[in-house]
Design an enzyme around this catalytic site. Sequence first.
Site, PDB file in Angstrom:
ATOM      1  N   LYS A 298     -14.719   7.764  -4.148  1.00 40.29           N
ATOM      2  CA  LYS A 298     -16.204   8.138  -3.641  1.00 40.29           C
ATOM      3  C   LYS A 298     -16.631   9.336  -3.974  1.00 40.29           C
ATOM      4  CE  LYS A 298     -14.167   5.328   0.214  1.00 40.29           C
ATOM      5  NZ  LYS A 298     -13.560   5.482   1.731  1.00 40.29           N
TER       6      LYS A 298
ATOM      7  N   THR B 240      -8.886   5.934  -2.084  1.00 45.74           N
ATOM      8  CA  THR B 240     -10.292   5.515  -2.359  1.00 45.74           C
ATOM      9  C   THR B 240     -11.173   6.712  -2.221  1.00 45.74           C
ATOM     10  OG1 THR B 240     -10.283   4.636  -0.114  1.00 45.74           O
ATOM     11  CG2 THR B 240      -9.784   2.884  -1.705  1.00 45.74           C
TER      12      THR B 240
ATOM     13  N   LYS C 202      -8.789  13.352   4.740  1.00 43.97           N
ATOM     14  CA  LYS C 202      -7.684  12.365   4.450  1.00 43.97           C
ATOM     15  C   LYS C 202      -6.756  12.582   5.622  1.00 43.97           C
ATOM     16  CE  LYS C 202      -6.982  13.011   0.342  1.00 43.97           C
ATOM     17  NZ  LYS C 202      -6.775  11.972  -0.699  1.00 43.97           N
ATOM     18  N   ARG C 203      -6.123  11.409   5.991  1.00 39.56           N
ATOM     19  CA  ARG C 203      -5.023  11.332   7.114  1.00 39.56           C
ATOM     20  C   ARG C 203      -4.139  12.690   6.869  1.00 39.56           C
ATOM     21  NH1 ARG C 203      -0.370   8.534   6.849  1.00 39.56           N
ATOM     22  NH2 ARG C 203      -1.257   7.209   4.798  1.00 39.56           N
TER      23      ARG C 203
ATOM     24  N   LYS D  71       0.211  14.162   1.401  1.00 37.20           N
ATOM     25  CA  LYS D  71      -1.046  14.321   0.923  1.00 37.20           C
ATOM     26  C   LYS D  71      -1.128  15.996   0.545  1.00 37.20           C
ATOM     27  CE  LYS D  71      -2.821  10.164   3.194  1.00 37.20           C
ATOM     28  NZ  LYS D  71      -3.356   9.606   1.874  1.00 37.20           N
TER      29      LYS D  71
ATOM     30  N   HIS E  61       0.655  -1.211  -0.063  1.00 37.29           N
ATOM     31  CA  HIS E  61      -0.030  -0.053   0.001  1.00 37.29           C
ATOM     32  C   HIS E  61       0.840   1.025   0.023  1.00 37.29           C
ATOM     33  CE1 HIS E  61      -4.199  -1.556   0.397  1.00 37.29           C
ATOM     34  NE2 HIS E  61      -3.379  -2.529   1.575  1.00 37.29           N
TER      35      HIS E  61
END
Length: 794
Positions: free
Chosen positions: A641, A637, A529-530, A535, A351
């Site tokens: 969504k 993911t 998100k985290r 990110k 991952h």
Amino acid sequence: MPSLDAAQLQDEVLRHLHLSLATDEANASDRDWRLALSLAIRDQAVKPWLESESRAKESGAKRVYYLSMEFLMGRLIEDLITNLRIEDAARNAMAALGQDYDSLVKREPDAALGNGGLGRLAACFLDSLSTLGIPAFGYGIRYEHGLFEQSFEDGRQMEEAETWLKAGDVWEIERPERQISIGFGGKVKEISGKTTWIPAESVLAVTHDTPVVGWEGNWTNTLRLWAARPVTPFDLDAFNKGKYKKAAKAEMDARNISRVLYPDDTTDIGKELRLKQEFFFTAASLRDLLQRHLDEGNDLTSLPNHVAIQLNDTHPAVAGPELVRLLADEHGMAMDEAITTARACLAYTNHTLLPEALERWSVKLFGKLLPRHLQIVKIVEKSHADSTGSKIKIIEDKHVKMGELAVIMAHKVNGVSALHSELVKENLFTDLHATYPDRLVNQTNGITPRRWLYECNPQLRTLINDTIGTAWPADLEQLKGLEAHADDDAFIARFAEAKAANKQRMAEWIKHRDGITIDPAMMFDIQIKRLHEYKRQLMNLLETVALWNDISDNPTANWTPRLKVFGGKAAPGYVVAKEIIHLINDVAVKLNADPKTRDMLQVLYPANYNVTMAEMMIPATDLSEQISTAGKEASGTGNMKFALNGAMTIGTLDGANVEIREHVGAENFYLFGLTAAEVEERRKVKDFAQKAIDASPRLTRVVEQIEAGVFSPGDKDRYTSLMERLRTDDYFLVTCDFDDYFNVQRTVDADYRNSRDWTRKTILNTARMGWFSSDRTIAGYAKDIWNARSLTKG
């Protein structure tokens, strides 16, 4: 499929209210009503659950065992009601009893047994395994406290223990008779010519089962979570001598193993607990599945024909040496055969492309806790070298490398998006790919459409049902039928109305939850998100400040009003991520109080992001932020969504963004930023970050404002180190992508003002996202990795 009408369900709810909860209608609390409804719903899952297990046993079909440190299930009451297809019955039954169905179901605790995408993916996969009728168990840990509960104090992230089990878990079935002893430490001895591990300490893994119901209730699998308990729970002699702490020590030490998700492992004792957790649930799961295999009359040589074990990341990678140990040491299989047999059962999902995220355990710690396993790792390493001539090491620099161990001990290794899988081959496990050219494959992630459209977006669900029928939740590719309506004015209007209703719902939720008023007429620009540097929440924030500057400079221009929403938690020990959170909140205070700009730009950061928050925000989103540095996000993911629910995406060519853009069309995706190859080249340029800042007047101004304390009055130096890091150590290239990101955002502004064309683009996003169903992903795993078949699909 189980079926009951509202009157029958009403009777069942009352039966549980009276007999299970020992109360009556006049005295029942909201919790009593929710539990009574939940127990009535659980009853409907038990029959297909038992029937599914019986059919799996009778068929002799291969079972899939999915090992994961995280299962981010969210609220289960709506999942079961949805998949059993009894939502109307539940609503009507509770209305007849004078109860508000929506209010009740939303009171269920949100079990935070995961951190983000990894755990939510595991939950989606379990849903799809059941929907496809593939016999399976999910194996994990029943954490007493999941991921911490986040709050903000003067903008800083604060962590408190999460308490999802405070009132018990209505869905689980505890099976105290199914206990497995798990050992740690000790010595390895030769006894009667047999290698034997004699642990120094042991704990019990206690079974807790939860049903996972597939669509229409045709198949139900099991989520089996292990709780750690002491072998000897209480030292009465010590207690009677007044040594109360000593009397309870064994219980405390054991329960610590399953107490908290991801304990801080920046200390040696934290590392030891983390490794104990991983071995605990992995070893319990392997013993459990081996016993099932033998109980069903099979011998161990046929294990690969009946058992597929999927390792979700490196957390359960110790499954390789543990399965070899069980086969060789406890069941007498020759070592070479044990390695071959274990490999034929094991598969590993990678991952991450971040080397630091691939776990490495010091040889000292690994050998201390798992002495026999360290020996087996060395045997596996030598066997690998002898059979391939490879010089790749599992043990290197006095560390056991779990990524290399997982690849060598698996018969298949998969990445989770097309780009990620290629980068795994090219950059992460280059030599191992050369050694095993057929071992590394791709399985692009997916999401369950049941939760992530059907449940969370009833407004859009109704429109889709009215337009293409009701079969799409089990065949998401049917959404392509919406394309024919993308230019129909009436359909466009209804699609826009659904989005507006979702934005209004989110605004009301925020008002009720946090007391904050937001304007649903604004563009909802959301990044949830985290918190991690790759990110790039920081880049989003810097662009927000730059936009604020532009609006301040020219307030009468034709601006598109925006609400910038952030959500997510930073690991407690991740100092930089927590500084970014603090800065986001400080910027929010400044911008939201500015009378000159606040009608055009606001910033919102609701605390404690979880599945429930995602279910509220994703249907309301206009613009989805998927802006990670190219080459760093394995898949994502959340991106799926958002697009499925009719949001436009602004993003880089990273992870599954690449495939989403291919499916929805380049014209329906806002692309910016360097490619993965360009990122690697840019890092070779000396002082690239400072050069990028110098070349961008907008970015220079923002950085200097932060350094000057504009957003931290009274504490000018609060973000000095963060900005210095940006100037000198911008590994994730925030500075280099900033201008392109800012300019594409202005294209977004212009496009959003053309509401008809914008809505048409969002319709095409929804219509073309069918491929991203986790049903398709699981079908791929079943065919390419597990060789498993459905027992319901023919």
